[in-house]
Design an enzyme around this catalytic site. Structure first.
Site, PDB file in Angstrom:
ATOM      1  N   LYS A   1       1.161 -10.488   8.477  1.00 32.48           N
ATOM      2  CA  LYS A   1       0.693  -9.537   7.457  1.00 32.48           C
ATOM      3  C   LYS A   1       0.812 -10.163   6.071  1.00 32.48           C
ATOM      4  O   LYS A   1      -0.101 -10.072   5.241  1.00 32.48           O
ATOM      5  CB  LYS A   1       1.474  -8.228   7.525  1.00 32.48           C
ATOM      6  CG  LYS A   1       1.023  -7.275   6.427  1.00 32.48           C
ATOM      7  CD  LYS A   1       1.145  -5.829   6.754  1.00 32.48           C
ATOM      8  CE  LYS A   1       0.501  -4.981   5.652  1.00 32.48           C
ATOM      9  NZ  LYS A   1       0.708  -3.554   5.829  1.00 32.48           N
TER      10      LYS A   1
ATOM     11  N   GLU B   1      -7.321  -5.686  -0.547  1.00 28.77           N
ATOM     12  CA  GLU B   1      -8.303  -5.387   0.506  1.00 28.77           C
ATOM     13  C   GLU B   1      -9.754  -5.533   0.063  1.00 28.77           C
ATOM     14  O   GLU B   1     -10.592  -4.668   0.315  1.00 28.77           O
ATOM     15  CB  GLU B   1      -8.055  -3.998   1.108  1.00 28.77           C
ATOM     16  CG  GLU B   1      -8.656  -3.877   2.496  1.00 28.77           C
ATOM     17  CD  GLU B   1      -8.199  -2.649   3.273  1.00 28.77           C
ATOM     18  OE1 GLU B   1      -6.967  -2.465   3.404  1.00 28.77           O
ATOM     19  OE2 GLU B   1      -9.046  -1.902   3.734  1.00 28.77           O
TER      20      GLU B   1
ATOM     21  N   HIS C   1      -8.258   0.739  14.057  1.00 35.13           N
ATOM     22  CA  HIS C   1      -7.935   1.918  13.256  1.00 35.13           C
ATOM     23  C   HIS C   1      -9.114   2.874  13.070  1.00 35.13           C
ATOM     24  O   HIS C   1      -8.900   4.055  12.835  1.00 35.13           O
ATOM     25  CB  HIS C   1      -7.388   1.506  11.885  1.00 35.13           C
ATOM     26  CG  HIS C   1      -5.958   1.040  11.955  1.00 35.13           C
ATOM     27  ND1 HIS C   1      -5.553  -0.014  12.741  1.00 35.13           N
ATOM     28  CD2 HIS C   1      -4.826   1.495  11.353  1.00 35.13           C
ATOM     29  CE1 HIS C   1      -4.251  -0.186  12.614  1.00 35.13           C
ATOM     30  NE2 HIS C   1      -3.775   0.705  11.783  1.00 35.13           N
TER      31      HIS C   1
ATOM     32  N   LYS D   1       0.863  -1.185   0.000  1.00 31.40           N
ATOM     33  CA  LYS D   1       0.000   0.000   0.000  1.00 31.40           C
ATOM     34  C   LYS D   1       0.897   1.231   0.000  1.00 31.40           C
ATOM     35  O   LYS D   1       1.771   1.358   0.864  1.00 31.40           O
ATOM     36  CB  LYS D   1      -0.867   0.031   1.261  1.00 31.40           C
ATOM     37  CG  LYS D   1      -2.151  -0.739   1.155  1.00 31.40           C
ATOM     38  CD  LYS D   1      -3.042  -0.342   2.325  1.00 31.40           C
ATOM     39  CE  LYS D   1      -4.298  -1.153   2.380  1.00 31.40           C
ATOM     40  NZ  LYS D   1      -5.115  -0.814   3.554  1.00 31.40           N
TER      41      LYS D   1
ATOM     42  N   GLU E   1       1.261  -1.823  16.903  1.00 34.81           N
ATOM     43  CA  GLU E   1       0.878  -2.592  15.701  1.00 34.81           C
ATOM     44  C   GLU E   1       1.277  -4.066  15.869  1.00 34.81           C
ATOM     45  O   GLU E   1       0.617  -4.960  15.341  1.00 34.81           O
ATOM     46  CB  GLU E   1       1.517  -2.003  14.444  1.00 34.81           C
ATOM     47  CG  GLU E   1       1.100  -0.571  14.129  1.00 34.81           C
ATOM     48  CD  GLU E   1      -0.272  -0.428  13.460  1.00 34.81           C
ATOM     49  OE1 GLU E   1      -0.929  -1.449  13.188  1.00 34.81           O
ATOM     50  OE2 GLU E   1      -0.682   0.739  13.230  1.00 34.81           O
TER      51      GLU E   1
ATOM     52  N   ASN F   1      -7.056  -3.519   9.811  1.00 36.95           N
ATOM     53  CA  ASN F   1      -7.486  -2.193  10.282  1.00 36.95           C
ATOM     54  C   ASN F   1      -8.033  -2.245  11.708  1.00 36.95           C
ATOM     55  O   ASN F   1      -8.624  -1.282  12.180  1.00 36.95           O
ATOM     56  CB  ASN F   1      -8.577  -1.631   9.350  1.00 36.95           C
ATOM     57  CG  ASN F   1      -8.044  -1.414   7.948  1.00 36.95           C
ATOM     58  OD1 ASN F   1      -6.864  -1.112   7.778  1.00 36.95           O
ATOM     59  ND2 ASN F   1      -8.892  -1.592   6.946  1.00 36.95           N
TER      60      ASN F   1
ATOM     61  N   ARG G   1      -7.994  -8.620   4.240  1.00 39.37           N
ATOM     62  CA  ARG G   1      -6.964  -7.609   4.529  1.00 39.37           C
ATOM     63  C   ARG G   1      -7.513  -6.508   5.432  1.00 39.37           C
ATOM     64  O   ARG G   1      -6.769  -5.880   6.185  1.00 39.37           O
ATOM     65  CB  ARG G   1      -6.400  -7.026   3.224  1.00 39.37           C
ATOM     66  CG  ARG G   1      -5.229  -6.095   3.472  1.00 39.37           C
ATOM     67  CD  ARG G   1      -4.387  -5.791   2.252  1.00 39.37           C
ATOM     68  NE  ARG G   1      -3.309  -4.882   2.623  1.00 39.37           N
ATOM     69  CZ  ARG G   1      -2.283  -4.596   1.872  1.00 39.37           C
ATOM     70  NH1 ARG G   1      -2.143  -5.146   0.688  1.00 39.37           N
ATOM     71  NH2 ARG G   1      -1.345  -3.762   2.287  1.00 39.37           N
TER      72      ARG G   1
ATOM     73  N   HIS H   1       0.454   7.597  15.376  1.00 44.64           N
ATOM     74  CA  HIS H   1      -0.515   6.664  14.796  1.00 44.64           C
ATOM     75  C   HIS H   1      -0.714   5.431  15.697  1.00 44.64           C
ATOM     76  O   HIS H   1      -1.839   5.047  16.022  1.00 44.64           O
ATOM     77  CB  HIS H   1      -0.033   6.262  13.399  1.00 44.64           C
ATOM     78  CG  HIS H   1      -0.886   5.243  12.728  1.00 44.64           C
ATOM     79  ND1 HIS H   1      -2.165   5.514  12.295  1.00 44.64           N
ATOM     80  CD2 HIS H   1      -0.656   3.941  12.428  1.00 44.64           C
ATOM     81  CE1 HIS H   1      -2.675   4.425  11.751  1.00 44.64           C
ATOM     82  NE2 HIS H   1      -1.786   3.451  11.821  1.00 44.64           N
TER      83      HIS H   1
HETATM   84  N1  LIG Z   1       1.350   1.596   3.706  1.00 36.27           N
HETATM   85  C1  LIG Z   1       0.839   0.996   4.746  1.00 36.27           C
HETATM   86  O1  LIG Z   1       0.377  -0.153   4.682  1.00 36.27           O
HETATM   87  C2  LIG Z   1       0.857   1.702   6.066  1.00 36.27           C
HETATM   88  C3  LIG Z   1       0.556   1.009   7.246  1.00 36.27           C
HETATM   89  C4  LIG Z   1       0.646   1.674   8.454  1.00 36.27           C
HETATM   90  C5  LIG Z   1       1.026   3.004   8.495  1.00 36.27           C
HETATM   91  N2  LIG Z   1       1.315   3.663   7.325  1.00 36.27           N
HETATM   92  C6  LIG Z   1       1.761   5.067   7.335  1.00 36.27           C
HETATM   93  O2  LIG Z   1       3.003   5.135   8.015  1.00 36.27           O
HETATM   94  C7  LIG Z   1       3.184   6.471   8.490  1.00 36.27           C
HETATM   95  C8  LIG Z   1       3.768   6.439   9.884  1.00 36.27           C
HETATM   96  O3  LIG Z   1       5.029   5.836   9.824  1.00 36.27           O
HETATM   97  P1  LIG Z   1       6.069   5.920  11.044  1.00 36.27           P
HETATM   98  O4  LIG Z   1       5.349   5.640  12.303  1.00 36.27           O
HETATM   99  O5  LIG Z   1       7.214   5.101  10.656  1.00 36.27           O
HETATM  100  O6  LIG Z   1       6.393   7.476  11.124  1.00 36.27           O
HETATM  101  P2  LIG Z   1       7.474   8.400  10.388  1.00 36.27           P
HETATM  102  O7  LIG Z   1       7.812   7.891   9.052  1.00 36.27           O
HETATM  103  O8  LIG Z   1       6.973   9.778  10.507  1.00 36.27           O
HETATM  104  O9  LIG Z   1       8.759   8.220  11.314  1.00 36.27           O
HETATM  105  C9  LIG Z   1       8.727   8.690  12.640  1.00 36.27           C
HETATM  106  C10 LIG Z   1       9.921   9.593  12.942  1.00 36.27           C
HETATM  107  O10 LIG Z   1      11.083   8.785  13.124  1.00 36.27           O
HETATM  108  C11 LIG Z   1      12.166   9.295  12.341  1.00 36.27           C
HETATM  109  N3  LIG Z   1      12.998   8.123  12.058  1.00 36.27           N
HETATM  110  C12 LIG Z   1      12.778   7.159  11.146  1.00 36.27           C
HETATM  111  N4  LIG Z   1      13.668   6.157  11.296  1.00 36.27           N
HETATM  112  C13 LIG Z   1      14.485   6.527  12.316  1.00 36.27           C
HETATM  113  C14 LIG Z   1      15.576   5.902  12.965  1.00 36.27           C
HETATM  114  N5  LIG Z   1      15.987   4.676  12.627  1.00 36.27           N
HETATM  115  N6  LIG Z   1      16.199   6.558  13.970  1.00 36.27           N
HETATM  116  C15 LIG Z   1      15.744   7.790  14.361  1.00 36.27           C
HETATM  117  N7  LIG Z   1      14.693   8.414  13.813  1.00 36.27           N
HETATM  118  C16 LIG Z   1      14.075   7.780  12.798  1.00 36.27           C
HETATM  119  C17 LIG Z   1      11.491   9.928  11.177  1.00 36.27           C
HETATM  120  O11 LIG Z   1      12.329  10.868  10.568  1.00 36.27           O
HETATM  121  C18 LIG Z   1      10.264  10.566  11.823  1.00 36.27           C
HETATM  122  O12 LIG Z   1      10.581  11.793  12.418  1.00 36.27           O
HETATM  123  C19 LIG Z   1       1.831   7.135   8.395  1.00 36.27           C
HETATM  124  O13 LIG Z   1       1.847   8.055   7.322  1.00 36.27           O
HETATM  125  C20 LIG Z   1       0.864   6.001   8.089  1.00 36.27           C
HETATM  126  O14 LIG Z   1      -0.234   6.414   7.304  1.00 36.27           O
HETATM  127  C21 LIG Z   1       1.241   3.033   6.131  1.00 36.27           C
END
Ligand SMILES: NC(=O)c1ccc[n+]([C@@H]2O[C@H](COP(=O)([O-])OP(=O)(O)OC[C@H]3O[C@@H](n4cnc5c(N)ncnc54)[C@H](O)[C@@H]3O)[C@@H](O)[C@H]2O)c1
Length: 366
Positions: free
Chosen positions: A231, A241, A252, A147, A189, A249, A245, A269
């Site tokens: 997953k 989905e 969510h 996704k 998660e 959620n 799938r 999130h």
């Molecule tokens: N595509 C999908 O199936 C799916 C599923 C769940 C969530 N998402 C999406 O994922 C996003 C959230 O992702 P997230 O929680 O990873 O947040 P994010 O990508 O914003 O990362 C969180 C923070 O951590 C920092 N960071 C990343 N890796 C790091 C590391 N190793 N060391 C230090 N800092 C680091 C980033 O720069 C950011 O500030 C949302 O946009 C959500 O919609 C997508």
């Protein structure tokens, strides 16, 4: 000592790919990409924080293996996961003369992965891409399953595509630099997978709380791998989905309502999903799908992971309005994911949204 590198295959016919798990993998990115015959000309999409921490290691490995790599940085934060940032990526791909024979790497959390994945899906109608997720959430969830999306001002992830990566490389060592709050949010998660599909894994999580919070490599690797396996099993059955799938959620619907009411950043999130899972399990209990003990275990485990389980201070009607805007509402009926005890879940359409949530959140002002 490094834990052993391991892998699993996401079986999607011609779109199948491996997820490789281990420690110290970033130093070998070039070899992994050479193994899958990835294009030699690469755009690496990341943000400045991740570039600072891991960019050099990845670039050195790629260059040593004979790849040419340009870096495209995107601004950091969910509020930049939008069409304007996507356009910056396209600009640099076009100005850098990337073509159909080029490839793209997403290095970072879910924000980078979702946006870079969508850029790869759409640039020249699709170029190959690889996910190198660096947050727990992206390692157990967003990097797997294809996704990709950006947000629109009217809602999250409204513009996107299903587009599978060619490879997912999960180096759990990258989690050592992650903010503690991001660690906990990602663990929410992981808990979700136990609730919806694996009671034994849920019990294992109950017994490994401090190991995971302390990022103990063996425990972390087991949790990340089991999550990706669950997953992947679901995505193999239902890539786009149409049915099961949607079970992913779980938590969510209410979680998204929290995020949308609080605005970007206040709740991570995973934190919103944690609270949403407790609400979902209370609804499941009220409908006779789960006993009180299951709900208590879910809430206790999330509390032990220092995750929020109480809804923020909004009135019920505000939550309901936010949930009605969700993609999951069709013809006035909302399909919830509800747990059946622990280890299994089902889709459950409810037409009286107010009453259903009031029964789970009796203290909220209506
Ligand atoms: N595509 C999908 O199936 C799916 C599923 C769940 C969530 N998402 C999406 O994922 C996003 C959230 O992702 P997230 O929680 O990873 O947040 P994010 O990508 O914003 O990362 C969180 C923070 O951590 C920092 N960071 C990343 N890796 C790091 C590391 N190793 N060391 C230090 N800092 C680091 C980033 O720069 C950011 O500030 C949302 O946009 C959500 O919609 C997508």
């Amino acid at each position: 000592m490094d834990v052993v590198t391991d892998s699993l295959l996401v079986g999607l016919q011609e779109r199948s790919y491996s997820i490789v798990f281990g420690q110290n993998l970033l130093t070998n990115v070039g070899e992994y990409l050479a193994d899958i015959k990835f294009p030699k000309n690469i755009a690496l999409v990341t943000n400045l924080t991740v570039l600072d921490l891991y960019g050099q290691t990845v670039l050195t490995s790629l260059e040593t293996a004979g790849f040419t790599c340009s870096v495209i940085t995107v601004p950091e934060g969910e509020e930049y996961k939008n069409l304007a940032t996507l356009e910056l990526i396209y600009d640099q791909l076009i100005e850098g003369n990337f073509d159909r024979g080029s490839g793209l790497i997403a290095l970072g959390g879910g924000v980078v992965g979702d946006m870079a994945g969508y850029a790869a899906a759409t640039f020249l109608r699709g170029i190959p891409f690889v996910q190198i997720p660096t947050t727990i959430l992206s390692q157990v969830d967003s990097s797997v399953g294809g996704k990709t999306a950006v947000n629109h001002r009217l809602g999250k992830n409204l513009i996107g595509a299903f587009y599978q990566p060619r490879l997912v490389l999960i180096d759990i060592d990258t989690l050592k630099t992650l903010d503690r709050r991001e660690v906990r949010a990602g663990i929410a998660e992981i808990v979700k997978y136990g609730i919806i599909s694996d009671a034994e894994f849920f019990a294992w999580l109950e017994n490994n709380v401090s190991e995971l919070l302390e990022l103990e490599p063996e425990a972390l690797l087991h949790a990340v791998k089991r999550s990706c396996q669950i997953k992947s099993d679901i995505v193999e059955i239902d890539e786009r989905e149409g049915s099961v799938r949607a079970l992913l959620n779980y938590g969510h619907t209410f979680g998204h309502a929290i995020e949308s009411l609080c605005g970007y950043g206040e709740w991570r999130h995973g934190e919103a999903v944690a609270c949403g899972m407790v609400v979902a399990s209370r609804i499941a209990h009220n409908l006779g799908l789960a006993d009180e003990g299951s709900t208590a275990r879910i809430s206790t485990l999330l509390r032990n992971f220092q995750l929020p389980v109480d809804a923020p201070d909004f009135a019920l009607h505000q939550f309901v309005t936010a949930m009605r805007r969700d993609k999951k509402v069709r013809e006035g009926s909302l399909t919830l994911v509800l747990n059946q005890g622990i280890g299994s879940a089902k889709l459950y359409p409810v037409s009286n949204i107010e009453d259903t949530f009031h029964s789970a959140l009796p203290d909220l002002e209506s």
